[in-house]
Design an enzyme around this catalytic site. Structure first.
Site, PDB file in Angstrom:
ATOM      1  N   LYS A 107      21.109  -8.358  -0.886  1.00 31.63           N
ATOM      2  CA  LYS A 107      20.977  -9.919  -1.530  1.00 31.63           C
ATOM      3  C   LYS A 107      19.488  -9.863  -2.074  1.00 31.63           C
ATOM      4  O   LYS A 107      18.908  -9.059  -1.310  1.00 31.63           O
ATOM      5  CB  LYS A 107      21.718 -10.515  -1.146  1.00 31.63           C
ATOM      6  CG  LYS A 107      23.419 -10.260  -1.183  1.00 31.63           C
ATOM      7  CD  LYS A 107      23.860 -11.219  -0.601  1.00 31.63           C
ATOM      8  CE  LYS A 107      25.601 -11.077  -0.651  1.00 31.63           C
ATOM      9  NZ  LYS A 107      26.519 -11.173  -1.761  1.00 31.63           N
ATOM     10  N   ARG A 151      36.439  -7.109  -0.230  1.00 24.57           N
ATOM     11  CA  ARG A 151      37.557  -7.008  -0.805  1.00 24.57           C
ATOM     12  C   ARG A 151      37.603  -5.412  -0.258  1.00 24.57           C
ATOM     13  O   ARG A 151      38.602  -4.804   0.137  1.00 24.57           O
ATOM     14  CB  ARG A 151      37.702  -5.921  -1.995  1.00 24.57           C
ATOM     15  CG  ARG A 151      36.280  -5.693  -2.893  1.00 24.57           C
ATOM     16  CD  ARG A 151      36.215  -5.208  -4.070  1.00 24.57           C
ATOM     17  NE  ARG A 151      34.943  -6.522  -4.450  1.00 24.57           N
ATOM     18  CZ  ARG A 151      34.549  -6.359  -6.035  1.00 24.57           C
ATOM     19  NH1 ARG A 151      35.045  -5.804  -6.544  1.00 24.57           N
ATOM     20  NH2 ARG A 151      34.260  -7.939  -6.489  1.00 24.57           N
TER      21      ARG A 151
END
Length: 491
Positions: free
Chosen positions: A267, A341
């Site tokens: 990130k 996920r």
């Protein structure tokens, strides 16, 4: 801080909250000196009763300074729950800023609102949520002077609403605490301990599975995300069975990535300081389970959290790895920052196969794309079931946590196709767009045709600035939403 229903009219107070619709009529009995000042303010047009409008005035009354906060509710009888919740949150915040100790709320002046159970409950919640503070790491904590809030209310179900409000607000503040704790403290193991403590307090069974147990279950996608951290993953299962006459089991699955560096798909530096908030879905599930148990709802609910950390190390998983999920499907992992996920896929499979969930609701800070689509006040929902969606939308209106349904558009599904596995975890480089929908479509591959609803709270889980009902930091969004979904389904 104490919240009570007023029983003695002659008690003293430092601040008086008076709600008004646009009709501008003072319908409750208050001291003449205060009433005349309120009338003067309204007649001069200083306060018009517009929705969420706040007007403050101070006066000398019986040798004491009394602060009056006028709260605008808009057109009488047409105020929605959220606007009333925000308006009262502003009023309670104003009383705190005015350093009042005892606050009186002339609730009966709200007329229609004062007789609506759901609105009264949210007003009481607002009193507690607006006064939330997270200061355990401050050497000099900010002192909240408010000691007592007295509600002048004739509503015959007020005590019932107050009890529920206290439980729900405490559950939301617990979720906020879990989110706000720094990652050096709130590890997967610590989250498991927090869940066990809550379970013991609420007489709820809590199971914690460690790495060998998780390996035995075949939850390899979940385990892969946590490979790079010295803090090993924990599978947390909270079981509440209060629906004796109802055999249906609802699974609540919360994303529990305790810290998300993005892994090798790192990130940007500006995002990293708040990435301990990536477990906000887990916090919402824990908070909701607490409220469900304490309110003794007639439902069977299992809360499931796959808790881990997505870090970088020599052991971390790598883009290009192929992961075998608990469901047996092979996943091409091409983006280590699409990790939530992966954990949720295995947690959903566990909910269905091991806990026999008939319906599944998952909540997660899944995609930054949901912020582009809906902003930071509305969560995105995706579902394969219209009735479950209607339930979420109704619960949203009651909880004052906004949601908006996005389509589970199967025409986008092909971008998740993999040439070397059953499915990719991310459509990096695709021009298809719809990142939030794609995240939901990935999860739908693992629900085994069960009724399922996905809630993406990546935009709503964290307040970048102080809000009327929440200070900067973890919001606890979804706690009340999940609780009210279960409450509605248990009726």
């Amino acid at each position: 801080m104490e919240l009570i229903k007023l029983t003695q009219q002659d008690t003293k107070y430092d601040a008086l909250i008076i709600p008004f619709g646009k009709a501008m009529e003072l319908a409750v009995s208050i001291p003449e000196g205060i009433a005349s000042s309120v009338d003067a303010a309204t007649k001069a047009g200083l306060f018009k009763g517009e929705s969420e409008e706040i007007y403050k005035l101070s006066m000398l009354w019986e040798d004491k300074i009394v602060n009056v906060v006028l709260v605008g509710l808009g057109e009488e009888g047409k105020a929605d729950n959220r606007s009333v919740f925000i308006a009262f949150s502003k009023a309670f915040t104003a009383c705190r800023d005015l350093k009042a100790k005892i606050v009186r709320v002339a609730l009966d002046n709200a007329k229609a609102c004062a007789k609506d159970y759901d609105i009264v409950e949210k007003i009481c919640e607002a009193a507690l949520l607006a006064n939330y503070q997270f200061d355990c790491y401050k050497s000099e904590a900010k002192i909240n002077t408010v000691e007592k809030i007295e509600f002048e209310a004739s509503f015959d179900r007020f005590e019932e609403a107050l009890k529920e409000a206290k439980i729900c607000a405490e559950s939301t503040t617990i979720a906020r605490d879990l989110i706000n704790q720094p990652p050096m403290f709130m590890t997967p193991a610590q989250l498991a301990e927090e869940a066990k403590t809550i379970g013991k307090k609420c007489n709820m069974e809590v199971l914690v599975f460690h790495k060998p147990d998780i390996e035995e279950l075949g939850m390899n996608a979940f385990l892969a995300v946590g490979k790079g951290s010295v803090n090993t993953p924990k599978l947390i299962v909270m079981r509440y069975f209060g629906g004796r006459d109802n055999k249906e089991i609802i699974g609540l699955v919360g994303k529990g990535v305790m810290y998300d560096s993005g892994g090798y798909s790192l990130k940007p530096p500006s995002s990293l300081p708040t990435m301990h908030g990536d477990m906000s879905g887990a916090a919402a599930v824990i908070g909701a389970m607490k409220a469900i148990a304490q309110m003794s709802l007639k439902a069977n609910v299992v809360g499931i959290i796959a808790a881990c950390e997505n870090r970088i190390s020599g052991d971390a998983y790598l883009p290009g790895d192929i992961l075998k999920s608990m469901a047996g499907k092979y996943i091409e992992m091409n983006n280590s920052d699409a990790e939530g996920r992966l954990t949720l896929a295995d947690a959903i499979t566990y909910a269905i196969r091991e806990q026999k969930a008939d319906k599944v609701i998952d909540i997660a800070t899944l995609t930054g794309a949901v912020i582009t689509a809906l902003g930071n006040k509305t969560a995105g929902i995706i579902s394969n079931d219209d009735e479950l969606t209607k339930l979420a939308e109704k619960a949203s209106r009651i909880s004052c946590e906004k949601v908006w349904r996005l389509p589970a558009d199967r025409e986008l599904r092909h971008v998740l196709n993999s040439s070397i596995a059953d499915i990719k975890n991310s459509a990096m480089g695709s021009s298809a767009g719809g990142g939030t929908i794609l995240g939901g479509l990935f999860l739908q591959e693992f629900v085994e045709d069960k009724p399922w609803l996905h809630i993406d709270i990546a935009g709503t889980n964290w307040a970048q600035e102080d809000l009327p009902y929440c200070i900067k930091g973890g919001v606890g969004f979804g706690t009340s939403l999940l609780y009210n979904m279960i409450k509605l389904s248990s009726k």
